[in-house]
Design an enzyme around this catalytic site. Sequence first.
Site, short mmCIF file in Angstrom:
data_model
loop_
_atom_site.label_atom_id
_atom_site.label_comp_id
_atom_site.label_asym_id
_atom_site.label_seq_id
_atom_site.Cartn_x
_atom_site.Cartn_y
_atom_site.Cartn_z
N LEU A 2 0.70 -1.39 -0.06
CA LEU A 2 -0.26 -0.18 0.13
C LEU A 2 1.38 1.56 0.20
O LEU A 2 1.82 1.16 0.79
CB LEU A 2 -0.84 -0.13 1.20
CG LEU A 2 -1.44 -0.73 1.42
CD1 LEU A 2 -2.27 -0.55 2.85
CD2 LEU A 2 -2.52 -1.27 0.13
N ASP A 3 0.50 2.37 -0.21
CA ASP A 3 0.92 3.26 -0.54
C ASP A 3 1.38 4.06 1.37
O ASP A 3 0.60 3.84 1.44
CB ASP A 3 0.04 4.40 -1.46
CG ASP A 3 0.49 4.18 -3.14
OD1 ASP A 3 1.58 3.16 -3.43
OD2 ASP A 3 -0.41 4.72 -3.92
N LYS A 4 2.10 5.32 0.67
CA LYS A 4 2.57 5.79 2.41
C LYS A 4 0.68 5.96 2.66
O LYS A 4 0.48 5.70 4.31
CB LYS A 4 3.47 6.53 2.54
CG LYS A 4 3.20 7.33 4.12
CD LYS A 4 4.09 8.41 3.87
CE LYS A 4 4.24 9.22 5.31
NZ LYS A 4 4.97 10.01 5.45
#
Length: 294
Positions: free
Chosen positions: A131-133
Site C-alpha cells: 500500500l502507498d504511504k
Amino acid sequence: MTLQWEVRPEEADMLLRDFLRRRGVSSALARAVKRAGGFFCNGAPVHTDARLYAGQRILFTLPPEPPTDVLAQELPLEIVYEDAHAMVLNKPAGQTVHPTRGYTQGTLANAFRGRMAARGADTVFRPVNRLDKGTSGLVLCAMNAYAAPLLAASAQKEYYAVAEGGLAADSGVIDTPIALAHGSLIQRCVCGQGRQSRTEYTVLARGGGYTLLRVVPVTGRTHQIRVHFASVGHPLAGDDLYGGSTAKIARPALHCGALSFLPPEGGARLAFQAAFPEDIRALLAACKIENGIV
C-alpha cells in the site's frame, strides 16, 4: 520449518520434481532445499528424479532465511490474522510499507521485524500486496519462501475510495495504460505507452459532492486507483498529487478494506475485513454519506 506430504493415489508414479511443482514448490525453492539439506522420502534422502508411490511421505525443511538489513524496531503492529504461512496486518495511513531512502525507520517492515525479534524469530518481511504511504488497510505477508508465491497467486483485494464529484454510472471499468509521468520519479499518468491497467468499481453511496466506491484493481500498478479516477475527472478526496482537495481529509481517501486468500497447504479461502479509519469515517459523515460496509 518442516513441510511434509503424503503421496496420494492419483500422484503415484510421478517424479518427485513434478510432485513438488504440483504442491507449489518453486524451482528456486527446490534448488535451495537441495543445497540446505535435501528432500526425504519415508525418512531416507531422495533425489527429485525419483519415482513416487502412493502412501510415501515426502519431507523437507525450509532453508534458513536470507540476510536482511531491515532494522527490527519495537513499534505498534496490528495483527488481524496469523498462521505458519501467512500474516494479515492492518496498516495505518502515514506509514510506509518498506524502508526507502527517505524512510529507513518506522515502516511496517521495521515493525514486523521488531515483533518477530521479540519472539526470537528471524523471519523476513514478505508483503504480498503493498500500500502507498497514505493508504490504510490490510497487507498480506508471507511467513516463508514456500508460501510467498502461492499467496501472491491467490490473494484478492477490495479497496474503498471516496472520489470527488458524483460518478454517473453505478458501476464501471477504467481500462487505460499507466506510465511514469515525464520528469517525475513518483507521479504516474494515463499514457498510451504505459502498461495495461484495469480498475473495476461499484458505487456504494453518493453525497455532499463525493462518491463512496468499492474498487477492485485487476492489475496492480503503482498509484493505479488514484491515477485512474483522476484521469476520468474524479480524483480521490485528499489526493493533492492527482488533483484532489485536502479540505476534508489530509491524505488520499483510499482504504484496503477486504482481503482474502487460499491457505498454501489447502483448505477454504480465508477472508478478512478492516473497518474504515477515523479520518475516512469523518469524511463520510461530513458528506452525509451513510455506509454499512466495514
